[in-house]
Design a protein around this motif. Structure first.
Motif, PDB file in Angstrom:
ATOM      1  N   ARG A 134       0.909 -18.063  57.025  1.00 30.92           N
ATOM      2  CA  ARG A 134       1.654 -17.144  57.719  1.00 30.92           C
ATOM      3  C   ARG A 134       2.907 -17.487  58.154  1.00 30.92           C
ATOM      4  NH1 ARG A 134      -3.671 -16.333  60.523  1.00 30.92           N
ATOM      5  NH2 ARG A 134      -3.018 -17.756  62.194  1.00 30.92           N
ATOM      6  N   ARG A 135       3.177 -19.107  58.072  1.00 28.43           N
ATOM      7  CA  ARG A 135       4.363 -19.657  58.257  1.00 28.43           C
ATOM      8  C   ARG A 135       5.071 -20.028  57.240  1.00 28.43           C
ATOM      9  NH1 ARG A 135       1.075 -22.088  62.214  1.00 28.43           N
ATOM     10  NH2 ARG A 135       1.460 -24.200  61.222  1.00 28.43           N
ATOM     11  N   PHE A 136       4.838 -19.745  55.964  1.00 30.96           N
ATOM     12  CA  PHE A 136       5.285 -20.325  54.775  1.00 30.96           C
ATOM     13  C   PHE A 136       5.283 -19.257  53.538  1.00 30.96           C
ATOM     14  CE2 PHE A 136       4.507 -22.414  50.468  1.00 30.96           C
ATOM     15  CZ  PHE A 136       5.786 -23.035  50.406  1.00 30.96           C
ATOM     16  N   THR A 137       6.648 -18.854  52.934  1.00 25.82           N
ATOM     17  CA  THR A 137       6.825 -17.990  52.104  1.00 25.82           C
ATOM     18  C   THR A 137       7.273 -18.479  50.877  1.00 25.82           C
ATOM     19  OG1 THR A 137       7.255 -16.294  53.644  1.00 25.82           O
ATOM     20  CG2 THR A 137       7.836 -15.958  51.403  1.00 25.82           C
ATOM     21  N   PRO A 138       6.655 -18.924  49.637  1.00 28.48           N
ATOM     22  CA  PRO A 138       7.249 -19.429  48.620  1.00 28.48           C
ATOM     23  C   PRO A 138       7.642 -18.562  47.755  1.00 28.48           C
ATOM     24  CG  PRO A 138       4.977 -19.179  48.361  1.00 28.48           C
ATOM     25  CD  PRO A 138       5.126 -18.495  49.544  1.00 28.48           C
ATOM     26  N   GLY A 187       4.705 -26.388  63.062  1.00 29.40           N
ATOM     27  CA  GLY A 187       4.324 -24.928  63.638  1.00 29.40           C
ATOM     28  C   GLY A 187       5.576 -24.128  64.282  1.00 29.40           C
ATOM     29  N   ASP A 188       6.735 -24.574  64.382  1.00 32.99           N
ATOM     30  CA  ASP A 188       7.722 -23.769  65.501  1.00 32.99           C
ATOM     31  C   ASP A 188       8.770 -23.260  64.682  1.00 32.99           C
ATOM     32  OD1 ASP A 188       9.262 -25.939  64.212  1.00 32.99           O
ATOM     33  OD2 ASP A 188       9.771 -26.712  66.118  1.00 32.99           O
ATOM     34  N   CYS A 189       8.422 -22.678  63.311  1.00 31.36           N
ATOM     35  CA  CYS A 189       9.591 -21.893  62.598  1.00 31.36           C
ATOM     36  C   CYS A 189       8.751 -21.415  61.404  1.00 31.36           C
ATOM     37  CB  CYS A 189      10.576 -22.983  62.009  1.00 31.36           C
ATOM     38  SG  CYS A 189      10.284 -24.261  61.069  1.00 31.36           S
ATOM     39  N   PHE A 190       9.264 -20.383  60.874  1.00 32.28           N
ATOM     40  CA  PHE A 190       9.087 -19.769  59.579  1.00 32.28           C
ATOM     41  C   PHE A 190       9.828 -20.515  58.479  1.00 32.28           C
ATOM     42  CE2 PHE A 190       7.809 -16.238  62.753  1.00 32.28           C
ATOM     43  CZ  PHE A 190       6.653 -16.201  62.543  1.00 32.28           C
ATOM     44  N   VAL A 191       8.842 -20.562  57.259  1.00 35.27           N
ATOM     45  CA  VAL A 191       9.916 -21.603  56.384  1.00 35.27           C
ATOM     46  C   VAL A 191       9.609 -20.695  55.024  1.00 35.27           C
ATOM     47  CG1 VAL A 191       9.967 -23.677  54.961  1.00 35.27           C
ATOM     48  CG2 VAL A 191       9.244 -23.530  57.426  1.00 35.27           C
ATOM     49  N   THR A 192      10.832 -20.563  54.374  1.00 33.93           N
ATOM     50  CA  THR A 192      10.893 -20.056  53.118  1.00 33.93           C
ATOM     51  C   THR A 192      11.183 -21.029  52.155  1.00 33.93           C
ATOM     52  OG1 THR A 192      11.315 -17.698  53.803  1.00 33.93           O
ATOM     53  CG2 THR A 192      11.892 -18.462  51.304  1.00 33.93           C
ATOM     54  N   GLY A 193      10.439 -21.328  51.222  1.00 31.48           N
ATOM     55  CA  GLY A 193      10.702 -22.336  50.306  1.00 31.48           C
ATOM     56  C   GLY A 193      10.817 -21.995  48.677  1.00 31.48           C
TER      57      GLY A 193
END
Length: 348
Positions: A51-55, A25-31
């Motif tokens: 909200r923290r994950f963009t696929p 929960g300490d970063c925004f992640v794009t996968g």
């Protein structure tokens, strides 16, 4: 919070890194990947985590896919690759083409999009011939010479692309002003790791039945297996360690066992009571493999906590349930060494 990009986020290691980072929960992640990870929908269905994950789904062997990223990133995990021994033996040209294009497209993107650090996922395959040809010490340290045994053998196409990737990212880091770290994975295992590897193959054969005596292919070869949870912690640890910039690390475990011991233990877990018989091995397979992980332990406290028996049991549990459910394998299922060799001969 920092922005993190995971290229190859649908694969075995990639989707587990995504889960680890999103849960933390300490970063925004794009996968990004050509296919979704099995956990992507679960993450996206959680309001807080989504909200923290963009696929992003696309084919990143095409440069146009990188245009979808649309933001600046602090850290990039470059994990994408075609993997699997049988794939290298049967489809070597695809391994060379796909893995090289992924590396070169990522480099072209980096030239226009500044980042702070990149981690490149490499492999112990890079020095597969070192111990057999030159009697190097085992466990193997990161500074041994990289070596394959025969440039004409299709088995080494994967290793060649990983050597290329290591060199390409290291030598581009200064030009593009980012820090580069390399991790060489060493037999990472766990639930849903794919079907093109030794443990899924062994479970598949036990699940089929009618295998007595059970042939142990490469019975006297040794490997050291590392559970996925330990591998993820080691990977993220190397990305985030100040000492890791410009360094190479082994991510694996130092418990070396032979394939005979592994197979018989899986047989116990599968309730097999028949006999065993030594069989041939796969073309190009190396005799011993075990990493020295002391450098990672010293620099960022990497310390695998799951022993090989528990790692294998957790992996076998998933595959036993899969085969018992009657589900079908779409790719990567078991093929005998003889069948693979015949395929190679026909395509020479």
């Amino acid at each position: 919070m920092k922005e993190v990009l995971v290229i190859g986020a649908g694969g075995f290691i990639g989707r587990n890194i995504i889960q680890y980072l999103v849960d933390r929960g300490d970063c925004f992640v794009t996968g990004v990947d050509i296919k979704a990870g099995s956990n992507w929908n679960k993450i996206s269905g959680d309001k807080k985590k989504s909200r923290r994950f963009t696929p992003i789904l696309d084919d990143f062997t095409q440069m146009s896919a990188f245009n979808k990223l649309g933001k600046r990133f602090d850290e990039v995990y470059m994990l994408a690759a075609v993997v699997g021994v049988n794939r290298t033996l049967k489809f070597p040209k695809d391994v060379i083409k796909v893995n090289t294009m992924l590396t070169m497209n990522t480099l072209d993107w980096l030239a226009r999009n500044p980042i702070k650090r990149l981690l490149f996922a490499s492999s112990s395959e890079n020095y597969a011939g070192t111990s057999d040809l030159y009697n190097m010490a085992i466990p193997t340290a990161e500074d041994v010479p990289l070596c394959i045994t025969d440039i004409k053998h299709s088995r080494w196409t994967y290793a060649i692309t990983k050597m290329h990737g290591e060199s390409a990212f290291f030598h581009s880091a200064k030009a593009y002003n980012y820090e580069c770290t390399i991790v060489r994975y060493q037999n990472i295992i766990g639930p849903e790791m794919g079907f093109g590897h030794a443990i899924p193959h062994i479970v598949e054969r036990f699940a089929r039945g009618n295998n007595s005596p059970f042939l142990i292919y490469g019975h006297d070869q040794t490997r050291a297996f590392c559970f996925i949870d330990d591998a993820v912690e080691g990977t993220v640890g190397s990305m985030e360690s100040d000492k890791a910039a410009g360094e190479i690390y082994h991510i694996g475990n130092q418990e070396e066992i032979n394939i005979k011991t592994l197979t018989k233990y899986i047989g116990e877990l599968m309730n097999y009571t028949g006999e065993y018989k030594s069989g041939v091995t796969y073309p190009g397979s190396v005799s011993r493999r075990c990493p020295d992980i002391s450098k990672a332990r010293q620099d960022f406290g990497y310390s695998p906590s799951i022993d090989w028996k528990k790692a294998v049991r957790l992996t076998v549990d998933w595959y036993r349930e899969f085969f018992n459910s009657g589900k079908s394998i779409t790719s990567g299922g078991f093929e005998s060494p003889e069948a693979v060799l015949n395929h190679m001969i026909k395509n020479e």
